[in-house]
Scaffold this motif. Structure first.
Motif, PDB file in Angstrom:
ATOM      1  N   LEU A   1      35.491 -56.455 -45.616  1.00 26.50           N
ATOM      2  CA  LEU A   1      36.883 -56.581 -45.186  1.00 26.50           C
ATOM      3  C   LEU A   1      37.696 -57.366 -46.212  1.00 26.50           C
ATOM      4  CD1 LEU A   1      38.192 -57.308 -41.634  1.00 26.50           C
ATOM      5  CD2 LEU A   1      39.065 -58.631 -43.545  1.00 26.50           C
ATOM      6  N   THR A   2      37.128 -58.468 -46.710  1.00 25.97           N
ATOM      7  CA  THR A   2      37.839 -59.289 -47.695  1.00 25.97           C
ATOM      8  C   THR A   2      38.109 -58.500 -48.968  1.00 25.97           C
ATOM      9  OG1 THR A   2      36.906 -61.336 -46.824  1.00 25.97           O
ATOM     10  CG2 THR A   2      37.710 -61.389 -49.094  1.00 25.97           C
ATOM     11  N   ALA A   3      37.111 -57.768 -49.434  1.00 27.37           N
ATOM     12  CA  ALA A   3      37.303 -56.965 -50.647  1.00 27.37           C
ATOM     13  C   ALA A   3      38.399 -55.929 -50.443  1.00 27.37           C
ATOM     14  CB  ALA A   3      35.995 -56.293 -51.036  1.00 27.37           C
ATOM     15  N   ASN A   4      38.428 -55.287 -49.276  1.00 31.75           N
ATOM     16  CA  ASN A   4      39.445 -54.287 -48.993  1.00 31.75           C
ATOM     17  C   ASN A   4      40.817 -54.916 -48.801  1.00 31.75           C
ATOM     18  OD1 ASN A   4      38.503 -51.204 -48.227  1.00 31.75           O
ATOM     19  ND2 ASN A   4      36.826 -52.666 -48.189  1.00 31.75           N
ATOM     20  N   LYS A   5      40.856 -56.098 -48.183  1.00 32.34           N
ATOM     21  CA  LYS A   5      42.117 -56.827 -48.051  1.00 32.34           C
ATOM     22  C   LYS A   5      42.703 -57.134 -49.413  1.00 32.34           C
ATOM     23  CE  LYS A   5      42.124 -60.875 -48.630  1.00 32.34           C
ATOM     24  NZ  LYS A   5      42.100 -62.207 -48.129  1.00 32.34           N
ATOM     25  N   THR A   6      41.861 -57.674 -50.295  1.00 37.70           N
ATOM     26  CA  THR A   6      42.342 -58.082 -51.618  1.00 37.70           C
ATOM     27  C   THR A   6      42.758 -56.880 -52.446  1.00 37.70           C
ATOM     28  OG1 THR A   6      40.818 -59.956 -51.514  1.00 37.70           O
ATOM     29  CG2 THR A   6      41.760 -59.451 -53.652  1.00 37.70           C
ATOM     30  N   SER A   7      41.970 -55.826 -52.412  1.00 39.95           N
ATOM     31  CA  SER A   7      42.307 -54.644 -53.209  1.00 39.95           C
ATOM     32  C   SER A   7      43.501 -53.899 -52.623  1.00 39.95           C
ATOM     33  CB  SER A   7      41.103 -53.705 -53.311  1.00 39.95           C
ATOM     34  OG  SER A   7      40.726 -53.209 -52.051  1.00 39.95           O
ATOM     35  N   GLY A   8      43.610 -53.864 -51.294  1.00 40.07           N
ATOM     36  CA  GLY A   8      44.776 -53.229 -50.678  1.00 40.07           C
ATOM     37  C   GLY A   8      46.059 -53.960 -51.034  1.00 40.07           C
ATOM     38  N   SER A   9      45.998 -55.282 -51.024  1.00 45.21           N
ATOM     39  CA  SER A   9      47.161 -56.083 -51.410  1.00 45.21           C
ATOM     40  C   SER A   9      47.509 -55.856 -52.877  1.00 45.21           C
ATOM     41  CB  SER A   9      46.875 -57.563 -51.154  1.00 45.21           C
ATOM     42  OG  SER A   9      47.971 -58.354 -51.542  1.00 45.21           O
ATOM     43  N   ALA A  10      46.486 -55.827 -53.741  1.00 41.11           N
ATOM     44  CA  ALA A  10      46.723 -55.584 -55.166  1.00 41.11           C
ATOM     45  C   ALA A  10      47.304 -54.193 -55.389  1.00 41.11           C
ATOM     46  CB  ALA A  10      45.433 -55.756 -55.952  1.00 41.11           C
ATOM     47  N   ALA A  11      46.848 -53.206 -54.609  1.00 42.56           N
ATOM     48  CA  ALA A  11      47.375 -51.848 -54.755  1.00 42.56           C
ATOM     49  C   ALA A  11      48.853 -51.795 -54.394  1.00 42.56           C
ATOM     50  CB  ALA A  11      46.577 -50.883 -53.882  1.00 42.56           C
ATOM     51  N   ILE A  12      49.237 -52.493 -53.338  1.00 40.24           N
ATOM     52  CA  ILE A  12      50.647 -52.514 -52.958  1.00 40.24           C
ATOM     53  C   ILE A  12      51.471 -53.225 -54.024  1.00 40.24           C
ATOM     54  CG2 ILE A  12      52.276 -53.484 -51.282  1.00 40.24           C
ATOM     55  CD1 ILE A  12      50.107 -52.814 -49.145  1.00 40.24           C
ATOM     56  N   ALA A  13      50.955 -54.358 -54.532  1.00 45.66           N
ATOM     57  CA  ALA A  13      51.651 -55.058 -55.622  1.00 45.66           C
ATOM     58  C   ALA A  13      51.767 -54.156 -56.850  1.00 45.66           C
ATOM     59  CB  ALA A  13      50.901 -56.341 -55.973  1.00 45.66           C
ATOM     60  N   THR A  14      50.703 -53.416 -57.151  1.00 47.42           N
ATOM     61  CA  THR A  14      50.704 -52.505 -58.294  1.00 47.42           C
ATOM     62  C   THR A  14      51.724 -51.388 -58.105  1.00 47.42           C
ATOM     63  OG1 THR A  14      48.364 -52.953 -58.702  1.00 47.42           O
ATOM     64  CG2 THR A  14      49.261 -50.952 -59.679  1.00 47.42           C
ATOM     65  N   ASP A  15      51.782 -50.831 -56.913  1.00 45.30           N
ATOM     66  CA  ASP A  15      52.724 -49.751 -56.637  1.00 45.30           C
ATOM     67  C   ASP A  15      54.167 -50.220 -56.820  1.00 45.30           C
ATOM     68  OD1 ASP A  15      53.207 -47.091 -55.999  1.00 45.30           O
ATOM     69  OD2 ASP A  15      53.451 -47.525 -53.862  1.00 45.30           O
ATOM     70  N   LEU A  16      54.417 -51.476 -56.458  1.00 47.44           N
ATOM     71  CA  LEU A  16      55.763 -52.039 -56.589  1.00 47.44           C
ATOM     72  C   LEU A  16      56.103 -52.400 -58.029  1.00 47.44           C
ATOM     73  CD1 LEU A  16      55.673 -54.458 -53.513  1.00 47.44           C
ATOM     74  CD2 LEU A  16      57.089 -52.390 -53.710  1.00 47.44           C
ATOM     75  N   MET A  17      55.120 -52.900 -58.787  1.00 52.68           N
ATOM     76  CA  MET A  17      55.418 -53.556 -60.063  1.00 52.68           C
ATOM     77  C   MET A  17      54.958 -52.786 -61.302  1.00 52.68           C
ATOM     78  SD  MET A  17      56.957 -56.063 -58.698  1.00 52.68           S
ATOM     79  CE  MET A  17      57.290 -57.353 -59.895  1.00 52.68           C
ATOM     80  N   ALA A  18      53.939 -51.944 -61.192  1.00 55.08           N
ATOM     81  CA  ALA A  18      53.456 -51.210 -62.372  1.00 55.08           C
ATOM     82  C   ALA A  18      54.430 -50.089 -62.723  1.00 55.08           C
ATOM     83  CB  ALA A  18      52.071 -50.638 -62.108  1.00 55.08           C
ATOM     84  N   ARG A  19      54.437 -49.700 -63.992  1.00 53.05           N
ATOM     85  CA  ARG A  19      55.235 -48.557 -64.412  1.00 53.05           C
ATOM     86  C   ARG A  19      54.816 -47.317 -63.616  1.00 53.05           C
ATOM     87  NH1 ARG A  19      52.950 -49.369 -69.414  1.00 53.05           N
ATOM     88  NH2 ARG A  19      52.582 -47.105 -69.475  1.00 53.05           N
ATOM     89  N   LYS A  20      55.762 -46.450 -63.344  1.00 51.70           N
ATOM     90  CA  LYS A  20      55.450 -45.232 -62.586  1.00 51.70           C
ATOM     91  C   LYS A  20      54.501 -44.325 -63.346  1.00 51.70           C
ATOM     92  CE  LYS A  20      57.796 -46.351 -58.996  1.00 51.70           C
ATOM     93  NZ  LYS A  20      57.040 -46.818 -57.822  1.00 51.70           N
ATOM     94  N   ASP A  21      54.532 -44.401 -64.696  1.00 57.21           N
ATOM     95  CA  ASP A  21      53.642 -43.545 -65.481  1.00 57.21           C
ATOM     96  C   ASP A  21      52.337 -44.241 -65.863  1.00 57.21           C
ATOM     97  OD1 ASP A  21      54.576 -45.373 -67.329  1.00 57.21           O
ATOM     98  OD2 ASP A  21      55.058 -43.884 -68.865  1.00 57.21           O
ATOM     99  N   ALA A  22      52.075 -45.422 -65.301  1.00 60.46           N
ATOM    100  CA  ALA A  22      50.835 -46.147 -65.611  1.00 60.46           C
ATOM    101  C   ALA A  22      49.644 -45.364 -65.068  1.00 60.46           C
ATOM    102  CB  ALA A  22      50.877 -47.544 -65.006  1.00 60.46           C
ATOM    103  N   ASN A  23      48.708 -45.002 -65.957  1.00 61.96           N
ATOM    104  CA  ASN A  23      47.568 -44.204 -65.502  1.00 61.96           C
ATOM    105  C   ASN A  23      46.248 -44.613 -66.140  1.00 61.96           C
ATOM    106  OD1 ASN A  23      47.687 -43.092 -68.100  1.00 61.96           O
ATOM    107  ND2 ASN A  23      48.848 -41.295 -67.410  1.00 61.96           N
ATOM    108  N   LYS A  24      46.262 -45.731 -66.865  1.00 62.67           N
ATOM    109  CA  LYS A  24      45.032 -46.248 -67.468  1.00 62.67           C
ATOM    110  C   LYS A  24      44.708 -47.595 -66.811  1.00 62.67           C
ATOM    111  CE  LYS A  24      45.706 -43.971 -71.942  1.00 62.67           C
ATOM    112  NZ  LYS A  24      46.912 -43.226 -71.522  1.00 62.67           N
TER     113      LYS A  24
END
Length: 322
Positions: free
Chosen positions: A106-129
């Motif tokens: 659960l903790t691993a999924n919590k942390t990665s889910g949060s990072a994914a949302i942060a990434t979706d908000l902040m990473a370039r739209k064309d970021a793929n690496k």
């Protein structure tokens, strides 16, 4: 009282469930519907072994709860996880324990889910690496989450122990959601310089790559540092970052060595931290504003997200029992 095992949690949690629960928890936190209490962390017989307690309370659901995590980096040599977590979920009506949850997955999924949302908000739209430093459960979970919000074309992997990289890549080959290329990096700096999105998933107390390796336009998820004396990300990287966001700003200034160390050295001020993921989600602070910005999500752990996911797991299990 339900006793919920790791196997049960793994059967319930997937990114289709995790990502909307995390997003809603951030929005509820901004609105005051769920809030975190003060954290406690305690070195256990020296700084490398740490116990940490996180708590959160809901005002819109009949639950409050706490999570205990122990981080013992030497456990990997004993065939044990370096991080071990349990969550206690209580009733706000009676104070009774509703569920005791084995919470490593659960903790691993919590942390990665949060990072994914942060990434979706902040990473370039064309970021793929995507670059991953570390090869444990958290690193695995980061790949699971981030491949859901960006069309990954290359995954670069580095671990201080080269022997672990091959087995990690074998695991990723089985779960990747598109035919992207997976590359074993020879060094951490090679991993970073080859990637648009970086995730550091280690228990290191010292920086794992050089800030000079970070390209303009990169987004970084700094996952490992959660005490005042851990510095997984070097000061140069923090200085180069145009925006720094986190789960809870107060928690960051209590526990994020990546940020606290350069602050205590007088190299940054508190203005360096832009705000929270929830504030970006709700438009209170801005997302990435151009293709050259370097953005940093500094994760220090969030009882709010732990308890929100615990409630979701508990409800799924109770419904299954019915």
């Amino acid at each position: 009282m339900q006793q919920i095992t790791e196997e049960q949690v793994q059967n319930i949690l997937d990114m289709e469930l995790v990502l909307p629960v995390i997003k809603e928890a951030y929005e509820d936190c901004v609105e005051g519907k769920i809030y975190a209490g003060n954290r406690i962390f305690m070195p256990i017989r020296g700084e490398k072994n740490v116990g940490q307690w996180l708590v959160a309370n809901c005002t819109n659901k009949p639950y409050f709860g706490s999570k205990f995590s122990s981080v013992f980096p030497g456990n990997s040599k004993k065939g044990l996880p370096s991080t071990i977590s349990k969550i206690s979920l209580y009733s706000t009506e009676t104070g009774e324990l509703q569920a005791l949850i084995d919470a490593n997955y659960l903790t691993a999924n919590k942390t990665s889910g949060s990072a994914a949302i942060a990434t979706d908000l902040m990473a370039r739209k064309d970021a793929n690496k995507l670059g991953i430093i570390g090869s444990g459960l958290q690193a695995f979970s980061q790949v699971l989450a981030i491949q859901e919000i960006r069309p990954i074309e290359e995954l670069h992997v580095y671990d201080i122990n080269p022997g672990r990289i091959e087995s990690f890549i074998e695991r990723i080959e089985k779960i990747k959601n598109r035919p992207y290329k997976i590359i074993a990096a020879k060094t951490a700096d090679e991993c970073v310089s080859s990637s648009d999105i970086i995730c550091t998933c280690t228990t290191s107390h010292t920086p794992v790559f050089k800030g000079s390796s970070v390209k303009p336009g990169t987004h970084i998820n700094a996952i490992g540092s959660f005490t005042s004396f851990m510095q997984e990300i070097d000061t140069e990287t923090v200085l180069k970052s145009d925006k720094v966001i986190t789960e809870h700003v107060e928690g960051l200034w209590e526990a994020a060595g990546d940020i606290l160390i350069p602050f205590e050295q007088g190299k940054i001020t508190k203005d360096k931290v832009s705000g929270t993921v929830g504030e970006v989600l709700t438009g209170k602070i801005t997302k990435r504003e151009n293709e050259q910005e370097i953005t940093l999500y500094e994760s220090v752990g969030s009882g709010v997200l732990d308890i929100a996911l615990s409630i979701a797991v508990y409800h799924e299990l109770v419904e299954d029992v019915k």
